[in-house]
Design a protein around this motif. Structure first.
Motif, PDB file in Angstrom:
ATOM      1  N   VAL A 172      76.429  27.489  92.904  1.00 33.13           N
ATOM      2  CA  VAL A 172      75.357  27.883  91.983  1.00 33.13           C
ATOM      3  C   VAL A 172      74.849  26.618  91.299  1.00 33.13           C
ATOM      4  O   VAL A 172      75.625  25.894  90.659  1.00 33.13           O
ATOM      5  CB  VAL A 172      75.859  28.894  90.935  1.00 33.13           C
ATOM      6  CG1 VAL A 172      74.749  29.251  89.952  1.00 33.13           C
ATOM      7  CG2 VAL A 172      76.401  30.147  91.618  1.00 33.13           C
ATOM      8  N   ASP A 309      75.630  29.119  83.813  1.00 35.76           N
ATOM      9  CA  ASP A 309      76.744  28.214  84.077  1.00 35.76           C
ATOM     10  C   ASP A 309      78.076  28.874  83.712  1.00 35.76           C
ATOM     11  O   ASP A 309      79.050  28.820  84.483  1.00 35.76           O
ATOM     12  CB  ASP A 309      76.543  26.925  83.279  1.00 35.76           C
ATOM     13  CG  ASP A 309      77.692  25.939  83.429  1.00 35.76           C
ATOM     14  OD1 ASP A 309      78.331  25.926  84.504  1.00 35.76           O
ATOM     15  OD2 ASP A 309      77.940  25.182  82.476  1.00 35.76           O
ATOM     16  N   ALA A 312      78.924  31.548  86.305  1.00 30.91           N
ATOM     17  CA  ALA A 312      79.269  30.945  87.599  1.00 30.91           C
ATOM     18  C   ALA A 312      80.657  30.313  87.550  1.00 30.91           C
ATOM     19  O   ALA A 312      81.456  30.453  88.485  1.00 30.91           O
ATOM     20  CB  ALA A 312      78.217  29.913  88.000  1.00 30.91           C
ATOM     21  N   ARG A 313      80.963  29.609  86.466  1.00 33.16           N
ATOM     22  CA  ARG A 313      82.293  29.002  86.342  1.00 33.16           C
ATOM     23  C   ARG A 313      83.370  30.072  86.268  1.00 33.16           C
ATOM     24  O   ARG A 313      84.454  29.934  86.842  1.00 33.16           O
ATOM     25  CB  ARG A 313      82.345  28.096  85.112  1.00 33.16           C
ATOM     26  CG  ARG A 313      81.628  26.767  85.307  1.00 33.16           C
ATOM     27  CD  ARG A 313      81.824  25.824  84.140  1.00 33.16           C
ATOM     28  NE  ARG A 313      81.044  26.245  82.968  1.00 33.16           N
ATOM     29  CZ  ARG A 313      81.556  26.711  81.838  1.00 33.16           C
ATOM     30  NH1 ARG A 313      82.875  26.842  81.723  1.00 33.16           N
ATOM     31  NH2 ARG A 313      80.782  27.045  80.835  1.00 33.16           N
ATOM     32  N   SER A 321      79.895  25.548  90.244  1.00 32.90           N
ATOM     33  CA  SER A 321      78.812  25.625  89.261  1.00 32.90           C
ATOM     34  C   SER A 321      78.375  24.209  88.937  1.00 32.90           C
ATOM     35  O   SER A 321      79.102  23.454  88.289  1.00 32.90           O
ATOM     36  CB  SER A 321      79.283  26.344  87.992  1.00 32.90           C
ATOM     37  OG  SER A 321      78.234  26.435  87.044  1.00 32.90           O
TER      38      SER A 321
END
Length: 390
Positions: A172, A309, A312-313, A321
């Motif tokens: 991502v 972010d 995604a992380r 990410s």
């Protein structure tokens, strides 16, 4: 956060993407795609609106609980390209192809729609699933915004994604602030006086004048813009003349102009025309000049991009990410982001040489492992974004 997508949903996402890939439709012609979207959303129980910006579709899901109204967007249109891939689901329509991944975008958002409806008890606020026509140069995003997709219900934040062959499958890529450049067009006709190629002194040569302009206009980027601010002026088409020994009366030129700064963008029309006027004055030619304002800069909100972010992380780990690099490509999701805070991010879809070809290439294709990542991100945003802010 864990978002597990059931295997039957993933299978359906892949099948939908392949079906759409085999049946591409150009800008504002996405009638088959829109009908599929409408039928799927109605069957799931969404409040469905159709015919927005001709072929656009909205699916609205109200949780009945406090929270923001969040829009998730997928674009639907294909490109006028003859596909060169030898795939079992290659385009069946001559001269049309999904060469930018919009088939995947629609399939991913439909997959997310199914999961979000199944998890509706976990939702807050209101979700607006936006299936947009005509991203490829026709400004479908602008038309949807003009027709009120952000106003009823009143959207508080908007998110969009795009498949990218520039990043490994499943990554991502996000960026705060400007991410995609503005994109405007120039249309020029240089008018000279035709004559015999052996006697150029008796005419006014528009081809020579065009050459002077094409060379000189690059000073707009190299000498009129700060070296710290990217800019592009590209002449992509030039048409003039019919044979080897005739000076034509006219030459036409088409070009694109890109910038990342609003002030730089605003100054481009006058700067380009100044160079054009000087080139024509030096030879005695005249000109017609049109500057077409097309797509603004895609500027991501810092807080909303931070949420992308964070999710995604949480879903995939820090290694998947990443902060994306700015691109001089353009995106009409920018019209949504001019009105409401939001974020536009990329889903890596490169899994080797065959899936690393550039977008808009006749051999473009994706690593379908990226589809699961996209569905997971859309579901996560649908669950979490309405709870943030307000």
């Amino acid at each position: 956060m864990t978002i597990a997508i059931p295997q039957d949903v993933l299978d359906d996402v892949v099948a939908t993407r392949r079906d759409l890939h085999a049946h591409p439709e150009l800008a504002f012609e996405e009638t088959r795609t829109a009908a599929i979207v409408e039928a799927r959303l109605r069957a799931l129980g969404y409040d469905v609106r159709t015919g927005i910006a001709k072929t656009g579709v909205l699916g609205i899901l109200r949780s009945g609980k406090p929270g923001r109204t969040v829009l998730l967007r997928a674009d639907m249109d294909a490109l006028p390209i003859e596909e060169q891939n030898d795939l079992p689901f290659r385009s069946t329509v001559p001269g049309k192809m999904h060469a930018c991944g919009h088939d995947a975008h629609v399939a991913m958002l439909l997959g997310a729609a199914r999961v979000l409806m199944e998890r509706r008890d976990e939702l807050a606020g209101t979700l607006v699933l936006c299936f947009q026509p005509a991203e490829e140069g026709k400004g479908g995003g602008r038309e949807m915004v003009n027709e009120g997709v952000l106003d009823d219900p009143n959207v508080d934040a908007a998110f969009g994604l795009h498949i990218s062959s520039n990043y490994p499958a499943g990554v991502v890529a996000w960026r705060r602030g400007p991410f995609f450049a503005s994109s405007d067009s120039i249309e020029i006709t240089i008018r000279g006086r035709g004559g015999h190629g052996a006697s150029p002194h008796e005419g006014v040569d528009p081809i020579f004048t065009a050459g002077q302009f094409i060379t000189s206009v690059q000073q707009v980027v190299s000498r009129n813009i700060s070296p710290l601010e990217p800019g592009v002026v590209t002449i992509g088409a030039i048409h003039g003349g019919t044979t080897h020994n005739v000076i034509p009366d006219t030459v036409t030129l088409l070009g694109t102009v890109r910038a990342f700064d609003a002030e730089v963008r605003a100054a481009m029309p006058e700067r380009i025309e100044r160079v054009l006027a000087a080139a024509c004055a030096s030879t005695g030619a005249t000109y017609d000049y049109t500057y077409v304002w097309r797509y603004p800069i895609t500027v991501n909100d810092g807080e909303q991009t931070g949420l992308v972010d964070e999710l995604a992380r949480g879903l995939f780990g820090v290694e998947r990410s990443v902060e994306g690099e700015r691109t001089m490509g353009a995106e009409d999701f920018s019209f949504f982001l001019e009105r409401v805070p939001g974020s536009y991010f990329l889903i890596g879809a490169a899994g080797g040489p065959e899936t690393s070809k550039p977008h808009h290439n006749a051999a473009f294709t994706i690593d379908e492992r990226a589809l699961e990542t996209g569905v997971q991100m859309l579901v996560a945003l649908g669950l979490e974004a309405p709870r943030r802010g307000r």
